[in-house]
Design a protein around this motif. Sequence first.
Motif, PDB file in Angstrom:
ATOM      1  N   HIS A  17       6.990  -7.579   8.250  1.00  0.00           N
ATOM      2  CA  HIS A  17       7.110  -7.165   9.653  1.00  0.00           C
ATOM      3  C   HIS A  17       8.497  -6.588   9.934  1.00  0.00           C
ATOM      4  CE1 HIS A  17       6.396  -7.188  13.967  1.00  0.00           C
ATOM      5  NE2 HIS A  17       7.563  -7.818  14.121  1.00  0.00           N
ATOM      6  N   ALA A  31       4.926 -12.356   5.045  1.00  0.00           N
ATOM      7  CA  ALA A  31       4.441 -11.788   6.305  1.00  0.00           C
ATOM      8  C   ALA A  31       5.601 -11.477   7.236  1.00  0.00           C
ATOM      9  CB  ALA A  31       3.468 -12.756   6.962  1.00  0.00           C
ATOM     10  N   ARG A  52       2.691  -3.835   6.726  1.00  0.00           N
ATOM     11  CA  ARG A  52       1.658  -4.798   7.088  1.00  0.00           C
ATOM     12  C   ARG A  52       1.285  -5.636   5.867  1.00  0.00           C
ATOM     13  NH1 ARG A  52      -2.793  -2.469   7.822  1.00  0.00           N
ATOM     14  NH2 ARG A  52      -2.127  -0.320   7.562  1.00  0.00           N
ATOM     15  N   PHE A  53       1.419  -6.931   6.021  1.00  0.00           N
ATOM     16  CA  PHE A  53       1.006  -7.861   4.974  1.00  0.00           C
ATOM     17  C   PHE A  53      -0.457  -8.196   5.213  1.00  0.00           C
ATOM     18  CE2 PHE A  53       0.663 -12.438   3.653  1.00  0.00           C
ATOM     19  CZ  PHE A  53       0.714 -12.198   2.293  1.00  0.00           C
ATOM     20  N   SER A  87       3.316 -16.888   1.467  1.00  0.00           N
ATOM     21  CA  SER A  87       2.613 -15.975   2.363  1.00  0.00           C
ATOM     22  C   SER A  87       3.351 -15.846   3.691  1.00  0.00           C
ATOM     23  CB  SER A  87       1.184 -16.466   2.608  1.00  0.00           C
ATOM     24  OG  SER A  87       0.435 -16.497   1.418  1.00  0.00           O
ATOM     25  N   SER A  88       3.837 -16.957   4.216  1.00  0.00           N
ATOM     26  CA  SER A  88       4.575 -16.933   5.476  1.00  0.00           C
ATOM     27  C   SER A  88       5.853 -16.108   5.354  1.00  0.00           C
ATOM     28  CB  SER A  88       4.915 -18.361   5.910  1.00  0.00           C
ATOM     29  OG  SER A  88       3.748 -19.125   6.128  1.00  0.00           O
ATOM     30  N   PRO A 127      -0.967 -18.038   5.391  1.00  0.00           N
ATOM     31  CA  PRO A 127       0.362 -18.472   5.844  1.00  0.00           C
ATOM     32  C   PRO A 127       0.290 -19.826   6.527  1.00  0.00           C
ATOM     33  CG  PRO A 127      -0.032 -16.159   6.393  1.00  0.00           C
ATOM     34  CD  PRO A 127      -1.340 -16.707   5.887  1.00  0.00           C
ATOM     35  N   ASP A 132      -2.922  -9.803   2.961  1.00  0.00           N
ATOM     36  CA  ASP A 132      -3.447 -11.103   2.552  1.00  0.00           C
ATOM     37  C   ASP A 132      -2.799 -11.541   1.248  1.00  0.00           C
ATOM     38  OD1 ASP A 132      -5.111 -13.373   2.811  1.00  0.00           O
ATOM     39  OD2 ASP A 132      -6.746 -12.108   3.534  1.00  0.00           O
ATOM     40  N   HIS A 133      -3.015 -12.801   0.926  1.00  0.00           N
ATOM     41  CA  HIS A 133      -2.538 -13.378  -0.338  1.00  0.00           C
ATOM     42  C   HIS A 133      -3.713 -14.154  -0.923  1.00  0.00           C
ATOM     43  CE1 HIS A 133       0.566 -16.234  -2.471  1.00  0.00           C
ATOM     44  NE2 HIS A 133      -0.231 -15.610  -3.314  1.00  0.00           N
TER      45      HIS A 133
END
Length: 227
Positions: free
Chosen positions: A199, A195, A204-205, A191-192, A221, A207-208
């Motif tokens: 960017h 994201a 735009r990320f 997730s990190s 994240p 969610d996971h």
Amino acid sequence: MSVPITDLPVTQRPRERLYALGPQALNDGELLALLLGQGRRGASAVELAFTLLAEFGGVTGLSSARPEELARLGGVGTAKAAAIIAAFQLAARARLGPVPAPPLLRAEDVALAAAPLFAGARVERLLVLVCDSRNRLRRSVFVAEGAIDEVAVPVREILNTVLRNDGRAFALVHNHPSGDPSPSLDDRRASSVLAAAAHTVGLRFLDHVVLAGEDWRRAAPLEEPDR
């Protein structure tokens, strides 16, 4: 020699009953018999349908059967197996709802939008929910299958999938066939990475989410505290 449905008395034929009474009047075996069309040596399509339901523990179990499992059973074969799998897939897509869908504003929205597409999945799969500028779902695309971890997450493919479908935002969903939706450290690390990558390219990320049957959890994240 298989026994066709037409050999049954008219009042017992699923097709005639469906037209006369509506599909809701048919039981699971009768509906499945309409997909099968004919049975096998010594058994009508209805009898074969009930045999299949018993073998897999009902409709829910049958919905998770793999094509090769069905095709191996006597009287089924590849054509009937494909028809059964296709019917369940159409039903899953119908439950997803029309596009444009409501905006994906929360992790719960992401989980509800993705869950029908994972019905019966026995291996880990990675799904990208491509959204427009208002977070409305545009398209759902599976991009990977198998063990998902930081190395295996195809970051470039995910971003390209969003861009190819004119997306402005996206969410990521994968399943845990083990039945435990708790995100691993690798899930949160992925997730990190996503994201940050999103960017960089102006996306735009959102969610996971990790699914396990009807349960789910956020894979937040690493820099974001759990909530």
